[in-house]
Design an enzyme around this catalytic site. Sequence first.
Site, PDB file in Angstrom:
ATOM      1  N   GLN A 145       0.820  -1.203   0.000  1.00 65.23           N
ATOM      2  CA  GLN A 145       0.000   0.000   0.000  1.00 65.23           C
ATOM      3  C   GLN A 145       0.853   1.252   0.000  1.00 65.23           C
ATOM      4  OE1 GLN A 145      -3.080  -0.643  -0.487  1.00 65.23           O
ATOM      5  NE2 GLN A 145      -3.644   1.492  -0.743  1.00 65.23           N
ATOM      6  N   GLU A 181      -9.291   2.754   4.768  1.00 64.89           N
ATOM      7  CA  GLU A 181      -9.726   2.350   3.421  1.00 64.89           C
ATOM      8  C   GLU A 181      -9.633   0.829   3.281  1.00 64.89           C
ATOM      9  OE1 GLU A 181      -8.465   3.174  -1.242  1.00 64.89           O
ATOM     10  OE2 GLU A 181      -7.025   3.520   0.358  1.00 64.89           O
ATOM     11  N   HIS A 182      -8.474   0.274   3.601  1.00 67.32           N
ATOM     12  CA  HIS A 182      -8.262  -1.177   3.578  1.00 67.32           C
ATOM     13  C   HIS A 182      -7.933  -1.644   4.987  1.00 67.32           C
ATOM     14  CE1 HIS A 182      -6.859   0.327  -0.427  1.00 67.32           C
ATOM     15  NE2 HIS A 182      -7.606  -0.670  -0.861  1.00 67.32           N
ATOM     16  N   ASP A 232      -7.549  -5.212  -4.997  1.00 70.33           N
ATOM     17  CA  ASP A 232      -7.176  -4.174  -5.955  1.00 70.33           C
ATOM     18  C   ASP A 232      -7.430  -4.611  -7.390  1.00 70.33           C
ATOM     19  OD1 ASP A 232      -6.394  -2.238  -4.209  1.00 70.33           O
ATOM     20  OD2 ASP A 232      -4.247  -2.564  -4.437  1.00 70.33           O
ATOM     21  N   HIS A 241     -50.885  23.568   0.205  1.00 72.07           N
ATOM     22  CA  HIS A 241     -50.764  22.111   0.202  1.00 72.07           C
ATOM     23  C   HIS A 241     -52.108  21.477   0.549  1.00 72.07           C
ATOM     24  CE1 HIS A 241     -46.456  22.746   0.074  1.00 72.07           C
ATOM     25  NE2 HIS A 241     -46.221  21.437   0.118  1.00 72.07           N
TER      26      HIS A 241
END
Length: 431
Positions: A260, A321-322, A355, A414
């Site tokens: 990484q 992230e990972h 990946d 309305h």
Amino acid sequence: MQILNWQTLDPAARRAALARPRSSQDPAIRAQAAAIVDAVRREGDAGVRRLSRELDGADLGELRVSAAEISAARAALPSAQRLALEQAIENVTRFHAAQLPTGVSLETQPGVRCESLIRPLRAVGLYVPAGSAPLPSAVIMLAVPARLAGCPERVLCTPPRRDGSAHPAILAAAGLCGIELVYKIGGAQAIAAMAYGTDSVPKVAKIFGPGNAWVTAAKQLVAEDPDGAALDMPAGPSEVMVIADGEADAAFVAADLLAQAEHGPDSQAVLLSDAPQLIAAVVLEIRAQQATLSRQRILDSSVLVPDLAAAVELCERYAPEHLLIQTRVPRALLEHIHSAGSVFLGRWSPEPMGDYCSGTNHVLPTYGYARAYSGLAVSDFVRHMSVQELSTQGLRALGPVAATLAGMEGLDAHAAAVAVRLDRLAQSVAS
């Protein structure tokens, strides 16, 4: 690699240990990206060509890659590389096809039908970096869900090389994924071109894909503009966190951290372990393995924690992230993980599998955004549109409820839009 003992750190040191780099939040970068976006909006293709000369050193003629160039790139691909791309496309397709959303149609009460219809985004922009290395895997991760979602117009931009050509590996992957609209444009100028459209580049509704700090800033800028384009998710530099106990293989852990870290100097790689002997072994392995790599990076830190429960707590604070879990029973920790982009369980699950080719998507939230955002999926390429249809029976029964609620909010018009219909129904019955 810095080794920290979590138990001995004061609150400020703990915050510093989990801090992200500030590059993507740099006001100067945002200002530069804004200037590029503005130039492309004003100058169109001419602005794109000028910026490509100034920033990429590429003198571009035709911005779009021809079908012949894409075919030639596919034909020139070595068979082993083609087979690898095809296998990755097959697995990513299989996993993402299982995510295809389905619509809803039901009666919430007699005479009141509600539906949720699924509509693909009509035009999407796919950004594929190619700075320090081409990323054909990014083509797969973006193009496959866009195709499965049924997006009719899929526009791909990738930076040109100095000779004005796009990298053939990216073109080959685009061809294998059925992408026909490919442009040799990179950086913030590519984001602007797709967001606002030029004579050559179609305007898109949403832009997907990773990029450097200028690309990220440009995506945020155009997403803030009603005339621009939405973005897939906020993001920062790539990152990995490994939770490992004393039974983990130090060589495997070191390899995962280094894998990484080679994305760039601002990538984050953090090890959490309750085993000091493992941390020491990983440091030695990193030194040994770095010597054999073409891209040597300085890793961030190893953190010694009192136990695996503390490691999970830190992971939840960091929201990586990972996340790689290399413990004796890795799945036992999984139930306690809520804030991670993608998780890799056990010693035989290296992060590069996600990946490239396991089937999951590698476009993931970084910078702590995994607390609230998910990785890219087919659902990101569609939108849900609600529909309601009432019969006279349904309006008679439910209309007074809407009128009452509108009155509670002081919205007379309305209430009147309902009342005028109820009055008409009452008259028709009376007559």
